[in-house]
Design a protein around this motif. Structure first.
Motif, short mmCIF file in Angstrom:
data_model
loop_
_atom_site.label_atom_id
_atom_site.label_comp_id
_atom_site.label_asym_id
_atom_site.label_seq_id
_atom_site.Cartn_x
_atom_site.Cartn_y
_atom_site.Cartn_z
N GLU A 19 5.20 18.36 -33.70
CA GLU A 19 4.46 19.03 -34.77
C GLU A 19 4.96 18.57 -36.13
N ARG A 20 6.27 18.43 -36.27
CA ARG A 20 6.85 17.98 -37.56
C ARG A 20 6.39 16.57 -37.88
N SER A 21 6.29 15.73 -36.88
CA SER A 21 5.81 14.37 -37.09
C SER A 21 4.37 14.37 -37.60
N GLU A 22 3.54 15.24 -37.03
CA GLU A 22 2.15 15.35 -37.47
C GLU A 22 2.07 15.84 -38.91
N LYS A 26 0.57 13.75 -42.19
CA LYS A 26 -0.47 14.29 -43.07
C LYS A 26 0.02 14.38 -44.52
N LYS A 27 1.28 14.81 -44.69
CA LYS A 27 1.81 15.02 -46.04
C LYS A 27 2.11 13.70 -46.75
N TYR A 28 2.72 12.74 -46.03
CA TYR A 28 3.18 11.50 -46.67
C TYR A 28 2.35 10.28 -46.32
N GLY A 29 1.44 10.43 -45.35
CA GLY A 29 0.59 9.31 -44.97
C GLY A 29 1.31 8.22 -44.21
N THR A 30 2.49 8.53 -43.68
CA THR A 30 3.25 7.54 -42.91
C THR A 30 4.17 8.27 -41.95
N ASP A 36 9.55 0.67 -45.98
CA ASP A 36 9.71 0.57 -47.43
C ASP A 36 11.03 1.19 -47.92
N LEU A 37 11.85 1.70 -47.02
CA LEU A 37 13.13 2.28 -47.40
C LEU A 37 14.27 1.42 -46.85
N THR A 38 15.31 1.32 -47.65
CA THR A 38 16.50 0.59 -47.19
C THR A 38 17.32 1.52 -46.29
N GLN A 39 18.29 0.95 -45.61
CA GLN A 39 19.16 1.77 -44.78
C GLN A 39 19.90 2.80 -45.63
N LEU A 40 20.31 2.40 -46.82
CA LEU A 40 20.99 3.33 -47.71
C LEU A 40 20.07 4.48 -48.11
N GLU A 41 18.81 4.19 -48.35
CA GLU A 41 17.85 5.26 -48.69
C GLU A 41 17.66 6.21 -47.50
#
Length: 67
Positions: A19-22, A26-30, A36-41
């Motif tokens: 459910e959290r994945s869904e 929906k919220k972030y579109g990914t 697009d994020l580095t390991q540090l991010e």
């Protein structure tokens, strides 16, 4: 998507993760397949979530010990 597992606790956690994945999609579109994020991010995001967890736990402890 729901799974039927014999262990109801495991089933509950799995269902909440799905459910959290869904919600995140929906919220972030990914999802976590994003690149697009580095390991540090990613580490920074995890630390922020862990700090939030500590705050929630401390709040509950305070409520339980002040009653």
């Amino acid at each position: 998507m729901k799974l039927n597992l014999e262990d109801k606790a495991v089933q509950g956690v799995v269902n909440k993760i799905l459910e959290r994945s869904e919600v995140g999609l929906k919220k972030y579109g990914t999802n976590l397949n994003r690149e697009d994020l580095t390991q540090l991010e990613w580490i920074n995001h995890a630390q922020e979530e862990a700090m939030d967890l500590c705050l929630y736990l401390e709040k509950i402890k305070q409520e339980l010990t002040t009653k």
